[in-house]
Design an enzyme around this catalytic site. Structure first.
Site, mmCIF file in Angstrom:
data_model
loop_
_atom_site.group_PDB
_atom_site.id
_atom_site.type_symbol
_atom_site.label_atom_id
_atom_site.label_comp_id
_atom_site.label_asym_id
_atom_site.label_seq_id
_atom_site.Cartn_x
_atom_site.Cartn_y
_atom_site.Cartn_z
ATOM 1 C CG HIS A 285 2.726 -5.325 3.924
ATOM 2 N ND1 HIS A 285 3.748 -5.778 4.716
ATOM 3 C CD2 HIS A 285 1.991 -6.420 3.592
ATOM 4 C CE1 HIS A 285 3.651 -7.096 4.838
ATOM 5 N NE2 HIS A 285 2.587 -7.508 4.172
ATOM 6 N NE ARG B 130 5.250 -9.217 9.820
ATOM 7 C CZ ARG B 130 4.047 -8.739 9.588
ATOM 8 N NH1 ARG B 130 3.194 -8.580 10.580
ATOM 9 N NH2 ARG B 130 3.691 -8.400 8.366
#
Ligand code: FAD
Length: 630
Positions: free
Chosen positions: A249, A269
């Site tokens: 990740h 995000r």
């Protein structure tokens, strides 16, 4: 002979995360006596840690979304190595499984007009993640557990016994699957607290044990992710596929060292957070690969407009699939543009009012405040890649979740299964995967029981399982399990990490091979009552064999794709897209074979345009594509 407690069930589900609980509900609804076994406390599975949401094309926020768009995104994210049938079933059935959760009592966040709200995530064309703030997994587990309690209450009314048809065995670790010839006959393990041994006799076992992240030091995964289900399947004669593909990740915490690896959700995000290097540059614009160029913005202005007007602008490159973002961060740090702690900056503080940040990202706000003394409403976070998810797992039949490879009565669902996500999973696709394939696994395990008869566990096999389990306590002079785990993690982190090379992978295999004898002879001090050293000693052999599968497959695949990046073979090779690497056990070692991927049906292939497919297919496949009926 050491005392072993015995239980008889129809279906034994190993794992109490989303996949296991959904499978158990389905098996019980089919009337089968079902046991749920969980190494951790009931309610403490990785599913509970899931933050961002569950992907399902409900079209609530953008009505253009539908299962075909979701299918396309999933295949693109997996770089077309996905088992297409799994991706198809997943995209089609996910919305129904999410709705069903609400009938069990879940309450997702709402849109203004009262529908289930959906948020943006990397690689998903439209807002698609059903969520509950950034605590979606908690709501999912809470709801599935509530459904289980309600089924137990029904059984109490009918039989006067809550556990009559559905019983939970928490803090119970399975160390061996038991066979009768080529059929599953049960599962053997121990109670973590007392150290007492226990045998579950059953014709059907559903593996739902999650992933393998604890083979790496920097990981978002917790202690129980030691690849047990993967290894149990191998030892029972099933196959693993796609083991070279691990998802790092892009955003784990990098500071302070004690929390390095803990996840920073992608929702940061998705909700507008941007990545910057130490020069203050939004560097992701420089990392959009050709295959994604059409869908991603080229300027900051266009990227920022997308949040309010997604129909007329392209997505910000911060929302590229995870493998792309993780590699980009890795490069920035390696080239000297990282933060003091060796990550990059992730900033929401300049993008949203403080109140919005606290409301939309409450867990992240508290996580950084409490663990790093950083106020994310006023300062950027420091983040870097962390080992997060394994795409590889048990090779299963897509429709029934039955394990392939010759053992009957074994099913697998959730992170322990392979194929669905190809070479790279899109965020949010795991939670929906758990529900779709958990249900299918429970349903088909139950149906299998109707024809399976009652396989028997032999006294010899039981004695062997007991002897292996107690081995570390009965041996003296072997290695300390904690030291062995550190060595294993160092090998995997240093030599089989995010960027791989032939020489390092060969070195890793040599060192893993050397570890075999030491893991086989590991000793644990103390007795059987709650003894974590003993528990780890037993987990180590699982971590070792699964790590060998990853290293061997990573050496064999001479291309870069999704969660497998070879510095010496940096490009994607269309010839490799047609190949699954299959791991099976061969004596003490791992045997690797190549298997052709199932071919996508023409009507599904037609969902993609030729220009896009030309980036993935061989010339021969492209000729077939051109010949498809309109
Ligand atoms: P788990 O939920 O991990 O459950 C595994 C179960 O197996 C546990 O009960 C464990 O105790 C048990 N077990 C293991 N070995 C044994 C054994 N030998 N004997 C008995 N029991 C055993 N995915 C998304 O889609 N959206 C997200 O927003 C998201 N966020 C995430 C955030 C974090 C921090 C992490 C770590 C993952 C996230 N993921 C997310 C991924 C997702 O949470 C996992 O892939 C998913 O929950 C796995 O579910 P599972 O049911 O397969 O396994």
């Amino acid at each position: 002979m050491t005392r072993t407690e015995r239980h008889r069930y129809d279906v034994v589900v190993i794992g109490a995360g989303g996949a296991g609980l959904r499978a158990a509900i389905e098996a019980r609804l089919a009337g089968k006596r079902t046991a749920i076994i969980s190494k951790s406390l009931f309610g403490k599975a990785h599913t509970v840690m899931a933050e961002g949401g569950a992907a399902a094309a409900m079209g609530n926020v953008n009505s253009r979304d539908n299962w075909m768009v979701h299918f396309r995104d999933t295949m693109r994210g997996g770089k077309f190595l996905n088992n297409f049938r799994m991706a198809e079933l997943h995209a089609k059935e996910a919305p129904e499984r999410i709705w069903e959760l609400e009938t069990y009592g879940a309450l997702f966040d709402r849109t203004k007009d009262g529908r289930i709200s959906q948020r943006n995530f990397g690689g998903h064309e439209y807002p698609r993640l059903a969520h509950v703030g950034d605590r979606t997994g908690l709501e999912m587990i809470r709801t599935l557990q509530q459904k289980i309690v309600s089924l137990q209450q029904e059984d109490h009314r009918e039989f006067g016994d809550y556990d009559a048809r559905l019983r939970v065995f928490a803090e119970t670790t399975i160390t061996e699957l038991m066979l009768d010839g080529d059929r599953i006959a049960g599962a053997f393990g121990y109670y973590r607290e007392s150290g007492e041994l226990v045998l579950f006799e059953a014709p059907a076992v559903v593996l739902a044990t999650g992933g393998v992240g604890k083979s790496y030091k920097v990981t978002s995964n917790s202690w129980e992710y030691t690849g047990d289900g993967h290894a149990l399947a191998l030892r029972a004669g099933a196959n693993l596929i796609n083991m070279e593909f691990l998802q790092f990740h892009p955003t784990g915490m990098v500071w302070p060292p004690s929390v390095k690896g803990i996840l920073v959700t992608e929702s940061v995000r998705g909700d507008g957070g941007v990545l910057k290097n130490s020069d203050g540059k939004r560097f992701m614009f420089g990392y959009v690969p050709d295959v994604f160029r059409k869908q991603y913005a080229e300027t900051e202005e266009e990227a920022d407009r997308w949040y309010d007007d997604p129909d007329n602008n392209r997505r910000p490159p911060e929302l590229l699939p995870r493998d792309e973002v993780a590699r980009a961060i890795n490069t920035e740090v390696k080239e000297g543009r990282g933060t003091p702690a060796g990550g990059v900056y992730l900033d929401v503080s300049t993008r949203m009012p403080a109140e919005t940040i606290r409301r939309r990202l409450p867990s992240m706000y508290h996580q950084f405040k409490e663990l790093a003394d950083v106020d994310i409403t006023a300062q950027p976070m420091e983040v870097g890649p962390t080992c997060h998810y394994v795409m590889g797992g048990v090779e299963v039949d897509p429709d029934t979740a039955a394990a392939l490879g010759g053992v009957r009565g074994l099913f697998a669902a959730g992170e322990v299964s392979g194929g669905m996500h190809g070479s790279n999973r899109l965020g949010g696709n795991s939670l929906s995967d758990l529900l779709v394939f958990g249900k299918r696994a429970g349903e088909h395990a139950a149906a299998y029981c109707d024809t399976a008869g009652r396989p028997r566990v032999s006294a010899g096999d039981l004695a062997a399982a007991v002897s292996t389990a107690l081995g570390p306590l009965e041996r003296a002079g072997g290695d300390n399990p904690y030291h062995l785990q550190q060595e294993l993690q160092a090998i995997m982190g240093d030599l089989v990490g995010i960027i791989r090379r032939e020489s390092e992978l060969s070195e890793a295999l040599k060192r893993l091979h050397e570890l075999r004898a030491r893991v086989a002879g590991v000793s644990a001090t103390g007795g059987r009552r709650y003894n974590p050293g003993w528990h780890l000693a037993l987990d180590l052999r699982n971590m070792l064999v699964v790590s060998e599968c990853t290293a061997r497959a990573a050496l064999e695949r001479t291309e870069s794709r999704g969660g497998h990046t070879r510095e010496d073979f940096p490009a994607m090779d269309p010839a490799w897209r047609r190949v699954n690497l299959v791991c099976a056990l061969d004596g003490d070692g791992v045997r690797l074979t190549r298997k052709a991927l199932p071919r996508m049906r023409p009507e599904l292939l037609r969902l993609f345009d030729r220009t896009e497919m030309s980036k993935y297919l061989t010339d021969e496949e492209l000729a077939e594509f051109d010949a498809l009926p309109e």
